[in-house]
Motif scaffolding. Sequence first.
Motif, PDB file in Angstrom:
ATOM      1  N   ILE A 171       0.837  -1.201   0.000  1.00  0.00           N
ATOM      2  CA  ILE A 171       0.000   0.000   0.000  1.00  0.00           C
ATOM      3  C   ILE A 171       0.870   1.250   0.000  1.00  0.00           C
ATOM      4  CG2 ILE A 171      -1.626   1.332   1.409  1.00  0.00           C
ATOM      5  CD1 ILE A 171      -2.930  -1.277   2.186  1.00  0.00           C
ATOM      6  N   LYS A 172       1.977   1.218   0.730  1.00  0.00           N
ATOM      7  CA  LYS A 172       2.883   2.368   0.731  1.00  0.00           C
ATOM      8  C   LYS A 172       3.476   2.600  -0.654  1.00  0.00           C
ATOM      9  CE  LYS A 172       4.165   2.029   5.605  1.00  0.00           C
ATOM     10  NZ  LYS A 172       5.266   1.747   6.570  1.00  0.00           N
ATOM     11  N   VAL A 173       3.831   1.526  -1.343  1.00  0.00           N
ATOM     12  CA  VAL A 173       4.395   1.663  -2.683  1.00  0.00           C
ATOM     13  C   VAL A 173       3.356   2.229  -3.646  1.00  0.00           C
ATOM     14  CG1 VAL A 173       5.267   0.376  -4.676  1.00  0.00           C
ATOM     15  CG2 VAL A 173       6.129  -0.133  -2.388  1.00  0.00           C
ATOM     16  N   LEU A 174       2.134   1.684  -3.604  1.00  0.00           N
ATOM     17  CA  LEU A 174       1.078   2.167  -4.490  1.00  0.00           C
ATOM     18  C   LEU A 174       0.733   3.624  -4.187  1.00  0.00           C
ATOM     19  CD1 LEU A 174      -1.290  -0.939  -4.515  1.00  0.00           C
ATOM     20  CD2 LEU A 174       0.217  -0.164  -6.356  1.00  0.00           C
ATOM     21  N   ASN A 175       0.758   3.995  -2.913  1.00  0.00           N
ATOM     22  CA  ASN A 175       0.441   5.369  -2.545  1.00  0.00           C
ATOM     23  C   ASN A 175       1.514   6.341  -3.013  1.00  0.00           C
ATOM     24  OD1 ASN A 175      -1.144   7.371  -1.138  1.00  0.00           O
ATOM     25  ND2 ASN A 175       0.456   7.396   0.422  1.00  0.00           N
ATOM     26  N   SER A 176       2.737   5.867  -3.163  1.00  0.00           N
ATOM     27  CA  SER A 176       3.827   6.745  -3.603  1.00  0.00           C
ATOM     28  C   SER A 176       3.788   7.014  -5.104  1.00  0.00           C
ATOM     29  CB  SER A 176       5.181   6.129  -3.230  1.00  0.00           C
ATOM     30  OG  SER A 176       5.403   4.917  -3.954  1.00  0.00           O
ATOM     31  N   ILE A 177       3.002   6.240  -5.855  1.00  0.00           N
ATOM     32  CA  ILE A 177       2.897   6.438  -7.301  1.00  0.00           C
ATOM     33  C   ILE A 177       1.973   7.624  -7.579  1.00  0.00           C
ATOM     34  CG2 ILE A 177       2.136   5.412  -9.477  1.00  0.00           C
ATOM     35  CD1 ILE A 177       2.757   2.686  -8.307  1.00  0.00           C
ATOM     36  N   PRO A 178       2.393   8.567  -8.403  1.00  0.00           N
ATOM     37  CA  PRO A 178       1.460   9.656  -8.795  1.00  0.00           C
ATOM     38  C   PRO A 178       0.271   9.057  -9.549  1.00  0.00           C
ATOM     39  CG  PRO A 178       3.728  10.213  -9.356  1.00  0.00           C
ATOM     40  CD  PRO A 178       3.728   8.773  -8.969  1.00  0.00           C
ATOM     41  N   ARG A 179      -0.889   9.066  -8.921  1.00  0.00           N
ATOM     42  CA  ARG A 179      -2.016   8.296  -9.454  1.00  0.00           C
ATOM     43  C   ARG A 179      -2.630   8.921 -10.704  1.00  0.00           C
ATOM     44  NH1 ARG A 179      -1.706   7.607  -4.163  1.00  0.00           N
ATOM     45  NH2 ARG A 179      -2.879   9.469  -3.546  1.00  0.00           N
ATOM     46  N   ILE A 180      -2.352  10.196 -10.948  1.00  0.00           N
ATOM     47  CA  ILE A 180      -2.864  10.828 -12.152  1.00  0.00           C
ATOM     48  C   ILE A 180      -2.291  10.160 -13.404  1.00  0.00           C
ATOM     49  CG2 ILE A 180      -2.830  12.959 -13.490  1.00  0.00           C
ATOM     50  CD1 ILE A 180      -4.859  12.988 -11.296  1.00  0.00           C
ATOM     51  N   ILE A 181      -1.036   9.678 -13.313  1.00  0.00           N
ATOM     52  CA  ILE A 181      -0.418   9.080 -14.499  1.00  0.00           C
ATOM     53  C   ILE A 181      -1.042   7.739 -14.845  1.00  0.00           C
ATOM     54  CG2 ILE A 181       1.770  10.231 -13.982  1.00  0.00           C
ATOM     55  CD1 ILE A 181       2.854   7.530 -13.045  1.00  0.00           C
ATOM     56  N   LEU A 182      -1.887   7.200 -13.949  1.00  0.00           N
ATOM     57  CA  LEU A 182      -2.576   5.952 -14.259  1.00  0.00           C
ATOM     58  C   LEU A 182      -3.747   6.167 -15.214  1.00  0.00           C
ATOM     59  CD1 LEU A 182      -2.712   4.322 -10.703  1.00  0.00           C
ATOM     60  CD2 LEU A 182      -1.122   3.796 -12.555  1.00  0.00           C
ATOM     61  N   ALA A 183      -4.215   7.405 -15.347  1.00  0.00           N
ATOM     62  CA  ALA A 183      -5.374   7.672 -16.198  1.00  0.00           C
ATOM     63  C   ALA A 183      -5.163   7.227 -17.643  1.00  0.00           C
ATOM     64  CB  ALA A 183      -5.733   9.159 -16.129  1.00  0.00           C
ATOM     65  N   PRO A 184      -4.012   7.521 -18.275  1.00  0.00           N
ATOM     66  CA  PRO A 184      -3.827   7.002 -19.647  1.00  0.00           C
ATOM     67  C   PRO A 184      -3.843   5.485 -19.712  1.00  0.00           C
ATOM     68  CG  PRO A 184      -2.225   8.721 -19.148  1.00  0.00           C
ATOM     69  CD  PRO A 184      -2.898   8.381 -17.865  1.00  0.00           C
ATOM     70  N   ILE A 185      -3.313   4.835 -18.681  1.00  0.00           N
ATOM     71  CA  ILE A 185      -3.326   3.371 -18.668  1.00  0.00           C
ATOM     72  C   ILE A 185      -4.756   2.853 -18.600  1.00  0.00           C
ATOM     73  CG2 ILE A 185      -2.598   1.327 -17.377  1.00  0.00           C
ATOM     74  CD1 ILE A 185      -0.155   2.889 -16.477  1.00  0.00           C
ATOM     75  N   PHE A 186      -5.578   3.505 -17.788  1.00  0.00           N
ATOM     76  CA  PHE A 186      -6.975   3.079 -17.679  1.00  0.00           C
ATOM     77  C   PHE A 186      -7.719   3.293 -18.997  1.00  0.00           C
ATOM     78  CE2 PHE A 186      -6.658   4.089 -12.909  1.00  0.00           C
ATOM     79  CZ  PHE A 186      -6.288   2.783 -12.640  1.00  0.00           C
ATOM     80  N   ILE A 240     -11.706  15.117  -9.813  1.00  0.00           N
ATOM     81  CA  ILE A 240     -10.430  15.273 -10.518  1.00  0.00           C
ATOM     82  C   ILE A 240     -10.152  14.044 -11.382  1.00  0.00           C
ATOM     83  CG2 ILE A 240      -7.923  15.398 -10.209  1.00  0.00           C
ATOM     84  CD1 ILE A 240      -8.472  17.086  -7.700  1.00  0.00           C
ATOM     85  N   GLY A 241     -10.377  12.853 -10.803  1.00  0.00           N
ATOM     86  CA  GLY A 241     -10.136  11.625 -11.561  1.00  0.00           C
ATOM     87  C   GLY A 241     -11.000  11.547 -12.801  1.00  0.00           C
ATOM     88  N   ALA A 242     -12.297  11.897 -12.670  1.00  0.00           N
ATOM     89  CA  ALA A 242     -13.195  11.862 -13.824  1.00  0.00           C
ATOM     90  C   ALA A 242     -12.781  12.891 -14.873  1.00  0.00           C
ATOM     91  CB  ALA A 242     -14.633  12.102 -13.374  1.00  0.00           C
ATOM     92  N   ILE A 243     -12.431  14.095 -14.430  1.00  0.00           N
ATOM     93  CA  ILE A 243     -12.067  15.160 -15.365  1.00  0.00           C
ATOM     94  C   ILE A 243     -10.778  14.819 -16.118  1.00  0.00           C
ATOM     95  CG2 ILE A 243     -11.290  17.550 -15.533  1.00  0.00           C
ATOM     96  CD1 ILE A 243     -14.270  17.245 -15.167  1.00  0.00           C
ATOM     97  N   VAL A 244      -9.778  14.324 -15.392  1.00  0.00           N
ATOM     98  CA  VAL A 244      -8.509  13.977 -16.040  1.00  0.00           C
ATOM     99  C   VAL A 244      -8.724  12.864 -17.058  1.00  0.00           C
ATOM    100  CG1 VAL A 244      -6.223  12.990 -15.655  1.00  0.00           C
ATOM    101  CG2 VAL A 244      -7.081  14.775 -14.135  1.00  0.00           C
ATOM    102  N   GLY A 245      -9.523  11.858 -16.679  1.00  0.00           N
ATOM    103  CA  GLY A 245      -9.803  10.783 -17.621  1.00  0.00           C
ATOM    104  C   GLY A 245     -10.511  11.278 -18.873  1.00  0.00           C
ATOM    105  N   GLU A 246     -11.471  12.202 -18.699  1.00  0.00           N
ATOM    106  CA  GLU A 246     -12.173  12.758 -19.854  1.00  0.00           C
ATOM    107  C   GLU A 246     -11.255  13.632 -20.689  1.00  0.00           C
ATOM    108  OE1 GLU A 246     -16.614  12.990 -17.749  1.00  0.00           O
ATOM    109  OE2 GLU A 246     -15.384  14.795 -17.991  1.00  0.00           O
ATOM    110  N   TYR A 247     -10.357  14.329 -20.033  1.00  0.00           N
ATOM    111  CA  TYR A 247      -9.422  15.200 -20.763  1.00  0.00           C
ATOM    112  C   TYR A 247      -8.513  14.372 -21.659  1.00  0.00           C
ATOM    113  CZ  TYR A 247      -5.871  18.804 -21.540  1.00  0.00           C
ATOM    114  OH  TYR A 247      -5.006  19.687 -22.115  1.00  0.00           O
ATOM    115  N   ILE A 248      -8.114  13.206 -21.168  1.00  0.00           N
ATOM    116  CA  ILE A 248      -7.204  12.359 -21.951  1.00  0.00           C
ATOM    117  C   ILE A 248      -7.934  11.702 -23.109  1.00  0.00           C
ATOM    118  CG2 ILE A 248      -5.779  10.274 -21.841  1.00  0.00           C
ATOM    119  CD1 ILE A 248      -5.067  11.089 -18.987  1.00  0.00           C
ATOM    120  N   GLY A 249      -9.149  11.250 -22.858  1.00  0.00           N
ATOM    121  CA  GLY A 249      -9.905  10.611 -23.932  1.00  0.00           C
ATOM    122  C   GLY A 249     -11.307  10.274 -23.489  1.00  0.00           C
ATOM    123  N   ALA A 250     -12.318  10.850 -24.165  1.00  0.00           N
ATOM    124  CA  ALA A 250     -13.701  10.587 -23.792  1.00  0.00           C
ATOM    125  C   ALA A 250     -14.605  10.971 -24.955  1.00  0.00           C
ATOM    126  CB  ALA A 250     -14.082  11.380 -22.536  1.00  0.00           C
TER     127      ALA A 250
END
Length: 291
Positions: free
Chosen positions: A133-148, A226-236
Amino acid sequence: MSPDIMPEAVVALTMTEPGNKGRAHSRARAARRRKAVVVAARALLLVTVLGLWEVFARAKVIDPFNFSMPSKIWDQIYTWVMHGTALGSLGEQVWYTLHEALLGWVIGVIAGVVFGIALGRIAFLADVFGPYIKVLNSIPRIILAPIFVIWFGLGPASKVASAVVLVFFPVFFNAFQGAREVDRNLVANARILGASDRRVTLQVVIPSATSWIFTSLHVSFGFALIGAIVGEYIGATKGIGLLVAQSQGTFNAAGVYAAMVILAVVALLAEGLLTFAERRIFRWKPSDSDR
């Protein structure tokens, strides 16, 4: 106490009660005055900032093309409300984004509470999952949006996933801390009375951690947006985030700011609903004006 002193004491007591009521009314009036002053100061600050922005933009002190101005932002919002957007009606875009944020928020809150309480109650699980959990929390989660977006496509699933990962961690850590901070005497007394681990968790730990959890809910819904907006900004295909992307692509600064204003209104309404629910649930807690 002598008999001649007793009437004076009775008179003093009877005079104290109206005095207490008077002081209570005075405190209430002072609290109302202070609230009115705070509201007026907030409104004055907002009007001042918007007025200076408009004046500086019209005087070309700041570039109106890049920074736009409040009047153009208002015109853009009015156009979207009355005539719709290129993607459809404004209400449809708001609801699309809000639906993604709400769904991601609910899933993230449930997962965060369950895992937080479980790891807070069971030391073995905390020892096993803690480093991950500490490792996952240290990852900037915004960068996961393109992967999703790659995994789930341009539909709402990728935006919900982005919202979930942003909501999960603040709720998890608050629930975990709340479970750890439960009064040990309450747990011990419950066990003495024969309560099982399940009943201790449901009737002692979770109620005690509720205030911790509610604290994270205020912040986490903003993260869901924020998560919804970033995801839509990348592709929606729909949503406020796509409006932001299209406005940026056409160098429409007013459109970007207008979308931000709409999101701020949605976030403030959600914050108000959460605050109302918290006050209804925690009626026993003194308000700030009572302290």
